[in-house]
Design an enzyme around this catalytic site. Structure first.
Site, short mmCIF file in Angstrom:
data_model
loop_
_atom_site.label_atom_id
_atom_site.label_comp_id
_atom_site.label_asym_id
_atom_site.label_seq_id
_atom_site.Cartn_x
_atom_site.Cartn_y
_atom_site.Cartn_z
N PHE A 51 53.60 11.29 -14.64
CA PHE A 51 54.65 11.11 -13.64
C PHE A 51 54.33 11.96 -12.42
CE2 PHE A 51 58.77 11.17 -11.63
CZ PHE A 51 59.19 9.87 -11.83
N ASP A 76 60.02 10.23 -5.97
CA ASP A 76 61.03 11.20 -6.40
C ASP A 76 61.10 11.38 -7.90
OD1 ASP A 76 62.21 8.53 -6.85
OD2 ASP A 76 64.01 9.66 -7.37
N ASP A 86 53.71 0.77 -11.42
CA ASP A 86 53.73 1.47 -12.70
C ASP A 86 53.74 0.40 -13.81
OD1 ASP A 86 54.01 3.78 -14.38
OD2 ASP A 86 56.17 3.51 -14.42
N GLU A 104 54.47 -0.85 -1.02
CA GLU A 104 55.11 -0.20 -2.17
C GLU A 104 54.52 1.19 -2.39
OE1 GLU A 104 57.46 0.40 -3.87
OE2 GLU A 104 57.65 -0.87 -5.64
N ASP A 105 55.29 2.06 -3.03
CA ASP A 105 54.80 3.41 -3.30
C ASP A 105 53.86 3.44 -4.51
OD1 ASP A 105 56.93 2.87 -5.04
OD2 ASP A 105 57.85 4.84 -4.86
N LYS A 160 63.53 3.18 -2.21
CA LYS A 160 63.30 4.14 -1.16
C LYS A 160 61.86 4.65 -1.16
CE LYS A 160 67.82 6.20 -1.99
NZ LYS A 160 68.43 7.46 -2.49
N GLY A 161 61.20 4.57 -2.30
CA GLY A 161 59.93 5.26 -2.50
C GLY A 161 58.87 5.07 -1.43
N ARG A 179 60.82 13.91 -2.57
CA ARG A 179 60.27 12.91 -1.64
C ARG A 179 59.65 13.58 -0.42
NH1 ARG A 179 62.35 7.94 -3.44
NH2 ARG A 179 64.47 8.00 -4.27
N LYS A 202 49.05 2.84 -11.26
CA LYS A 202 48.93 3.47 -12.58
C LYS A 202 48.66 2.36 -13.58
CE LYS A 202 52.50 6.77 -12.78
NZ LYS A 202 53.71 7.22 -13.49
P1 IMP Z 1 57.50 -0.29 -11.91
O1 IMP Z 1 57.57 0.33 -13.27
O2 IMP Z 1 56.11 -0.76 -11.57
O3 IMP Z 1 58.52 -1.36 -11.76
O4 IMP Z 1 57.84 0.87 -10.88
C1 IMP Z 1 59.14 1.00 -10.44
C2 IMP Z 1 59.39 2.16 -9.55
O5 IMP Z 1 59.42 3.30 -10.36
C3 IMP Z 1 58.39 2.48 -8.46
O6 IMP Z 1 58.57 1.73 -7.30
C4 IMP Z 1 58.71 3.94 -8.24
O7 IMP Z 1 59.80 4.07 -7.34
C5 IMP Z 1 59.11 4.41 -9.63
N1 IMP Z 1 58.01 5.11 -10.29
C6 IMP Z 1 57.11 4.67 -11.18
N2 IMP Z 1 56.27 5.63 -11.57
C7 IMP Z 1 56.62 6.73 -10.87
C8 IMP Z 1 56.11 8.08 -10.80
O8 IMP Z 1 55.12 8.48 -11.43
N3 IMP Z 1 56.78 8.91 -9.96
C9 IMP Z 1 57.85 8.54 -9.22
N4 IMP Z 1 58.36 7.31 -9.26
C10 IMP Z 1 57.74 6.41 -10.07
MG MG Z 2 61.84 5.96 -7.42
#
Ligand code: IMP
Ligand code: MG
Length: 182
Positions: A159, A166, A110, A106-107, A50-51, A172, A138
């Site tokens: 975070f 969220d 991470d 993508e939002d 959803k992000g 959000r 990040k």
């Molecule tokens: P990934 O760790 O790159 O797979 O990120 C997965 C998902 O975790 C992202 O699409 C976000 O929805 C969520 N996410 C990662 N870091 C944050 C943060 O700092 N705040 C909120 N959601 C996060």
């Molecule tokens: Mg999320």
């Protein structure tokens, strides 16, 4: 986690990291660049739910050339603010990507796990081309070797919440990006 009152809600907002104005400027610039790069080619923006829904809504309106939107939902499992490493596609895209130049929206990148999975899946379906844009990056947190083609803001390892992102499904609706405080 359940938040009922505005006092409880605001207690966890540490400080604003990126203002609504700064986001607006960056999104407008990205929309202009996308419009120049993809003009004359069938473009499909694929929003990862959803992000990214807030970013997608603004980015889509900053693009001045014809484009379509599609949605895909990926769930990365969290324990509090830490990803557990499991990524599941919970809703698939309706479009056949072989007719499109795909831009994944993508939002945040991470650990990189979600995007590297989604990218692999979509690329295997043979789009005309495929690129990735993320609102936030990040890089200090990366566990999988994956980078977006374009990141609007690079942020430190903290975070963050707001503008679609969220914590436990809350926050959000904030128009800015803020640091979350326990
Ligand atoms: P990934 O760790 O790159 O797979 O990120 C997965 C998902 O975790 C992202 O699409 C976000 O929805 C969520 N996410 C990662 N870091 C944050 C943060 O700092 N705040 C909120 N959601 C996060
Ligand atoms: Mg999320």
């Amino acid at each position: 986690m359940e938040i009922k009152s505005v006092n409880e809600f605001e207690k966890h907002i540490n400080r604003v990291l990126i203002t609504a104005e700064e986001i607006g400027e960056a999104v407008k610039k990205a929309g202009k660049e996308i419009s120049e790069e993809w003009d004359g080619r069938p473009l499909l923006l694929v929003s990862i739910l959803k992000g990214s829904f807030v970013f997608l809504a603004d980015l889509n309106r900053a693009i001045t050339v014809p484009c379509e939107v599609g949605f895909m939902a990926a769930k990365s499992y969290f324990e509090g603010t830490e990803s557990t490493g499991t990524v599941q596609i919970t809703m698939d895209l309706a479009q056949d990507v072989s007719r499109y130049h795909v831009l994944i929206v993508e939002d945040i990148v991470d650990t990189g796990r979600t995007l590297s999975e989604v990218y692999k899946i979509l690329k295997a379906r043979g789009p005309l081309s495929i690129k990735v844009i993320t609102l936030l990056d990040k890089p200090d947190r990366r566990l999988v070797d994956f980078d977006a083609d374009k990141a609007l803001f690079t942020i430190p390892d903290h975070f963050v919440i707001g503008y679609g992102l969220d914590l436990g499904e809350y926050y959000r609706n904030l128009p800015y990006i803020a640091e979350y405080k326990e």
